[in-house]
Enzyme design. Sequence first.
Site, short mmCIF file in Angstrom:
data_model
loop_
_atom_site.label_atom_id
_atom_site.label_comp_id
_atom_site.label_asym_id
_atom_site.label_seq_id
_atom_site.Cartn_x
_atom_site.Cartn_y
_atom_site.Cartn_z
N HIS A 195 10.08 -6.28 4.44
CA HIS A 195 11.46 -5.79 4.29
C HIS A 195 12.12 -5.64 5.66
CE1 HIS A 195 11.65 -5.18 0.03
NE2 HIS A 195 10.66 -4.29 0.00
N HIS B 102 4.10 -5.55 2.56
CA HIS B 102 5.35 -5.66 1.80
C HIS B 102 6.49 -4.92 2.50
CE1 HIS B 102 7.90 -5.68 -1.85
NE2 HIS B 102 8.17 -4.43 -1.50
N GLU B 103 6.21 -3.72 2.96
CA GLU B 103 7.24 -2.92 3.64
C GLU B 103 7.63 -3.55 4.97
OE1 GLU B 103 8.72 -0.88 1.84
OE2 GLU B 103 7.19 -0.74 0.30
#
Length: 194
Positions: free
Chosen positions: A153, A149-150
Amino acid sequence: MIKRVGLFLMVNILVMVVASFAITFITGALGLGPAMSQNGINYASLMVICLVWGMVGSFISLFISKWLAKRAFGLEIVELNSRYSNTVQKVHHLAQSAGIEKMPEVGIYDSPEINAFATGATKNSSLVAVSTGLLNNLTEDEVEGVLGHEIAHIANGDMVTLALIQGIVNAFVMFFARIATMIVDNALRGDNDN
């Protein structure tokens, strides 16, 4: 706490200095007068000033976000040969899969909270920070999901997108707040004249 307040004050002073110089330069280059005069509001000048203030603050925050995160959270930057080598390997593998050329730095901070975040001004100058609470309380698959998820980003340029949105929102809030202030000020001044 004191360190965070000091960093907050330092960043805001930096924003004020840079924005002041930028406003002076831009309004001079565009031939705009002051935003406020005896004739009322110069809307074009006010909008330029608000836009500069909003964007300068937002982009200064973006460009120092990695440095600020390291100081504010007391991040320990970890390498492949550390006790967190498994986390570093996962971040590097996910980043490589996402097409990120320069591997993000990986930082660990001591906190019981289950948390992670990504920051940095560009894809090739990024940081993934992970709390010890996350590493100690989640399974390997769950940790990999959070790290993915990071990395998403970073790969999608979300930090730059958020900086642009923040700058525009800042500009509109300042612009309309100043207009509302003038309306209220004129209404109150009108009551005093009566």
